[in-house]
Design a protein around this motif. Structure first.
Motif, PDB file in Angstrom:
ATOM      1  N   PHE A 171       0.825  -1.211   0.000  1.00 59.91           N
ATOM      2  CA  PHE A 171       0.000   0.000   0.000  1.00 59.91           C
ATOM      3  C   PHE A 171       0.861   1.263   0.000  1.00 59.91           C
ATOM      4  O   PHE A 171       0.519   2.254  -0.646  1.00 59.91           O
ATOM      5  CB  PHE A 171      -0.938   0.004   1.213  1.00 59.91           C
ATOM      6  N   TRP A 172       1.977   1.227   0.727  1.00 59.70           N
ATOM      7  CA  TRP A 172       2.874   2.386   0.716  1.00 59.70           C
ATOM      8  C   TRP A 172       3.371   2.673  -0.691  1.00 59.70           C
ATOM      9  O   TRP A 172       3.335   3.824  -1.150  1.00 59.70           O
ATOM     10  CB  TRP A 172       4.063   2.129   1.639  1.00 59.70           C
ATOM     11  N   VAL A 173       3.848   1.636  -1.363  1.00 59.61           N
ATOM     12  CA  VAL A 173       4.350   1.818  -2.736  1.00 59.61           C
ATOM     13  C   VAL A 173       3.225   2.258  -3.662  1.00 59.61           C
ATOM     14  O   VAL A 173       3.401   3.142  -4.513  1.00 59.61           O
ATOM     15  CB  VAL A 173       4.998   0.520  -3.243  1.00 59.61           C
ATOM     16  N   TYR A 174       2.053   1.663  -3.507  1.00 58.33           N
ATOM     17  CA  TYR A 174       0.920   1.948  -4.390  1.00 58.33           C
ATOM     18  C   TYR A 174       0.491   3.408  -4.312  1.00 58.33           C
ATOM     19  O   TYR A 174       0.110   4.016  -5.335  1.00 58.33           O
ATOM     20  CB  TYR A 174      -0.245   1.037  -4.026  1.00 58.33           C
ATOM     21  N   PHE A 175       0.548   3.989  -3.111  1.00 64.34           N
ATOM     22  CA  PHE A 175       0.089   5.367  -2.946  1.00 64.34           C
ATOM     23  C   PHE A 175       1.221   6.397  -3.008  1.00 64.34           C
ATOM     24  O   PHE A 175       0.988   7.539  -3.409  1.00 64.34           O
ATOM     25  CB  PHE A 175      -0.666   5.524  -1.620  1.00 64.34           C
ATOM     26  N   LEU A 176       2.448   5.994  -2.619  1.00 71.82           N
ATOM     27  CA  LEU A 176       3.535   6.970  -2.557  1.00 71.82           C
ATOM     28  C   LEU A 176       4.260   7.148  -3.884  1.00 71.82           C
ATOM     29  O   LEU A 176       4.632   8.264  -4.248  1.00 71.82           O
ATOM     30  CB  LEU A 176       4.549   6.557  -1.476  1.00 71.82           C
ATOM     31  N   VAL A 177       4.476   6.062  -4.620  1.00 70.59           N
ATOM     32  CA  VAL A 177       5.219   6.160  -5.882  1.00 70.59           C
ATOM     33  C   VAL A 177       4.545   7.098  -6.874  1.00 70.59           C
ATOM     34  O   VAL A 177       5.218   7.943  -7.494  1.00 70.59           O
ATOM     35  CB  VAL A 177       5.445   4.760  -6.494  1.00 70.59           C
ATOM     36  N   PRO A 178       3.223   7.036  -7.077  1.00 69.95           N
ATOM     37  CA  PRO A 178       2.593   8.011  -7.983  1.00 69.95           C
ATOM     38  C   PRO A 178       2.786   9.455  -7.543  1.00 69.95           C
ATOM     39  O   PRO A 178       2.893  10.351  -8.389  1.00 69.95           O
ATOM     40  CB  PRO A 178       1.109   7.613  -7.943  1.00 69.95           C
ATOM     41  N   LEU A 179       2.841   9.691  -6.223  1.00 69.80           N
ATOM     42  CA  LEU A 179       3.074  11.057  -5.744  1.00 69.80           C
ATOM     43  C   LEU A 179       4.485  11.520  -6.079  1.00 69.80           C
ATOM     44  O   LEU A 179       4.715  12.701  -6.367  1.00 69.80           O
ATOM     45  CB  LEU A 179       2.849  11.127  -4.231  1.00 69.80           C
ATOM     46  N   VAL A 180       5.437  10.589  -6.052  1.00 71.13           N
ATOM     47  CA  VAL A 180       6.834  10.942  -6.312  1.00 71.13           C
ATOM     48  C   VAL A 180       7.076  11.165  -7.799  1.00 71.13           C
ATOM     49  O   VAL A 180       7.734  12.147  -8.197  1.00 71.13           O
ATOM     50  CB  VAL A 180       7.770   9.841  -5.781  1.00 71.13           C
ATOM     51  N   ILE A 181       6.534  10.294  -8.654  1.00 70.50           N
ATOM     52  CA  ILE A 181       6.815  10.378 -10.092  1.00 70.50           C
ATOM     53  C   ILE A 181       5.750  11.173 -10.850  1.00 70.50           C
ATOM     54  O   ILE A 181       5.936  11.475 -12.030  1.00 70.50           O
ATOM     55  CB  ILE A 181       6.954   8.975 -10.713  1.00 70.50           C
ATOM     56  N   THR A 215       2.681  10.262 -11.767  1.00 73.21           N
ATOM     57  CA  THR A 215       1.770   9.517 -12.624  1.00 73.21           C
ATOM     58  C   THR A 215       1.441   8.193 -11.961  1.00 73.21           C
ATOM     59  O   THR A 215       2.200   7.688 -11.127  1.00 73.21           O
ATOM     60  CB  THR A 215       2.401   9.260 -14.013  1.00 73.21           C
ATOM     61  N   SER A 216       0.287   7.641 -12.315  1.00 74.37           N
ATOM     62  CA  SER A 216      -0.135   6.377 -11.716  1.00 74.37           C
ATOM     63  C   SER A 216       0.661   5.214 -12.310  1.00 74.37           C
ATOM     64  O   SER A 216       1.195   5.302 -13.421  1.00 74.37           O
ATOM     65  CB  SER A 216      -1.629   6.157 -11.960  1.00 74.37           C
ATOM     66  N   ILE A 217       0.742   4.123 -11.571  1.00 74.07           N
ATOM     67  CA  ILE A 217       1.458   2.928 -12.031  1.00 74.07           C
ATOM     68  C   ILE A 217       0.524   1.732 -11.923  1.00 74.07           C
ATOM     69  O   ILE A 217      -0.439   1.734 -11.145  1.00 74.07           O
ATOM     70  CB  ILE A 217       2.747   2.687 -11.223  1.00 74.07           C
ATOM     71  N   SER A 218       0.814   0.709 -12.689  1.00 72.16           N
ATOM     72  CA  SER A 218      -0.035  -0.479 -12.700  1.00 72.16           C
ATOM     73  C   SER A 218       0.198  -1.331 -11.456  1.00 72.16           C
ATOM     74  O   SER A 218       1.174  -1.149 -10.720  1.00 72.16           O
ATOM     75  CB  SER A 218       0.263  -1.314 -13.954  1.00 72.16           C
ATOM     76  N   GLY A 219      -0.722  -2.265 -11.233  1.00 75.54           N
ATOM     77  CA  GLY A 219      -0.567  -3.162 -10.100  1.00 75.54           C
ATOM     78  C   GLY A 219       0.671  -4.030 -10.210  1.00 75.54           C
ATOM     79  O   GLY A 219       1.344  -4.286  -9.206  1.00 75.54           O
ATOM     80  N   MET A 259       3.729  -4.095  -7.542  1.00 70.98           N
ATOM     81  CA  MET A 259       4.162  -5.330  -6.892  1.00 70.98           C
ATOM     82  C   MET A 259       5.628  -5.595  -7.159  1.00 70.98           C
ATOM     83  O   MET A 259       6.360  -6.057  -6.267  1.00 70.98           O
ATOM     84  CB  MET A 259       3.319  -6.504  -7.410  1.00 70.98           C
ATOM     85  N   LEU A 260       6.094  -5.285  -8.366  1.00 72.71           N
ATOM     86  CA  LEU A 260       7.500  -5.503  -8.694  1.00 72.71           C
ATOM     87  C   LEU A 260       8.408  -4.613  -7.848  1.00 72.71           C
ATOM     88  O   LEU A 260       9.406  -5.084  -7.282  1.00 72.71           O
ATOM     89  CB  LEU A 260       7.728  -5.235 -10.175  1.00 72.71           C
ATOM     90  N   VAL A 261       8.070  -3.329  -7.742  1.00 73.15           N
ATOM     91  CA  VAL A 261       8.868  -2.405  -6.928  1.00 73.15           C
ATOM     92  C   VAL A 261       8.870  -2.864  -5.468  1.00 73.15           C
ATOM     93  O   VAL A 261       9.902  -2.847  -4.783  1.00 73.15           O
ATOM     94  CB  VAL A 261       8.324  -0.971  -7.049  1.00 73.15           C
ATOM     95  N   THR A 262       7.704  -3.292  -4.996  1.00 71.90           N
ATOM     96  CA  THR A 262       7.605  -3.762  -3.618  1.00 71.90           C
ATOM     97  C   THR A 262       8.500  -4.967  -3.371  1.00 71.90           C
ATOM     98  O   THR A 262       9.244  -5.023  -2.390  1.00 71.90           O
ATOM     99  CB  THR A 262       6.147  -4.132  -3.288  1.00 71.90           C
ATOM    100  N   LEU A 263       8.426  -5.937  -4.287  1.00 72.01           N
ATOM    101  CA  LEU A 263       9.202  -7.161  -4.106  1.00 72.01           C
ATOM    102  C   LEU A 263      10.703  -6.906  -4.191  1.00 72.01           C
ATOM    103  O   LEU A 263      11.481  -7.560  -3.486  1.00 72.01           O
ATOM    104  CB  LEU A 263       8.795  -8.200  -5.154  1.00 72.01           C
TER     105      LEU A 263
END
Length: 250
Positions: free
Chosen positions: A81-91, A93-97, A101-105
């Motif tokens: 959830f952290w990656v799902y909500f924080l990464v779009p704020l940083v870059i 743009t939205s990212i796919s599931g 999951m890849l960034v998280t893993l």
């Protein structure tokens, strides 16, 4: 039992590859792709983290040890959830599931692999580092040419075990609509509505067969490595016996 075979017959392509080639790739294929990519990208990062953790420079080792402790101490679902909500704020743009999951893993598994590599490094005899340094090799040369090759070879079964864990952890991707194996099974269950036991039994069986196969391979590989190490130890002892006998004769 007949219902299970009928469900499997009618929905096997969806479980294996999702809607591909008429839609996005998913199912078991997406699970394996994300798992392999996650481990492959996490591995070099984990080696660097492990080297930092065992380095003699505390200014480097302590922060990395703290980072590893935090990553290992946070539940994976929370990190997703952290990656799902924080990464779009940083870059911006939205990212796919799947990307989420890849960034998280990558970061999550890097922490666990770093501990495996660290254990492999510290499990080697300390005399190897001392002997290499005595021969004039630098700390980095000793690490990359002497210590790491042995540690990584010994840790291959543990790394395969971590890969099995990664495959199971991708099942959490369904909460962010990642089109993987669990998500595909959930789609089938929503279509049938009346056969949840059969659908999720098939899902459990697919995960079991895949993970059991990889775990069995890891065990055989572990035995092979152990036998090879035992053979090397025996040959070393046998080579040392004549010298010992000569010394006793003198």
């Amino acid at each position: 039992m007949g219902d299970i075979f009928n469900i499997l017959k009618d929905n096997l392509p969806l479980l294996l590859v999702g809607q591909y080639p008429y839609g996005p790739l998913g199912g078991l294929a997406m699970t394996l792709i994300v798992s392999v990519a996650g481990i492959a990208l996490a591995f070099p990062l984990s080696v660097l983290m492990a080297m930092a953790m065992v380095s003699p420079w505390r200014a480097l080792s302590l922060p990395v040890q703290a980072l590893v402790a935090v990553l290992r101490g946070v539940p994976l679902i929370m990190f997703i959830f952290w990656v799902y909500f924080l990464v779009p704020l940083v870059i911006g743009t939205s990212i796919s599931g799947a990307t989420t999951m890849l960034v998280t893993l990558v970061f999550y598994q890097a922490a666990y692999l770093a501990e495996i590599v660290r254990a492999g490094i510290q499990g080697l005899p300390a005399g190897q580092m001392e002997a290499s340094r005595a021969l004039g090799m630098s700390y980095m040369q000793t690490t990359f040419k002497v210590i790491l090759p042995q540690a990584l070879y010994n840790m291959i079964p543990s790394m395969l075990g971590q890969f099995v864990s990664t495959i199971k952890e991708t099942s959490l991707g369904y909460v962010i609509s990642m089109n993987e194996l669990t998500f595909a099974a959930n789609q089938i269950n929503n279509q049938l509505l009346t056969k949840p036991f059969e659908v999720y039994f098939i899902l459990a069986a697919m995960y079991f067969l895949l993970c059991f196969t990889l775990t069995s391979f890891a065990r055989r590989l572990e035995k092979r490595i152990a036998n090879k190490r035992a053979g090397m130890t025996a040959s070393t002892l046998a080579a040392g016996q004549p010298g010992a006998a000569t010394a006793d004769a003198k």
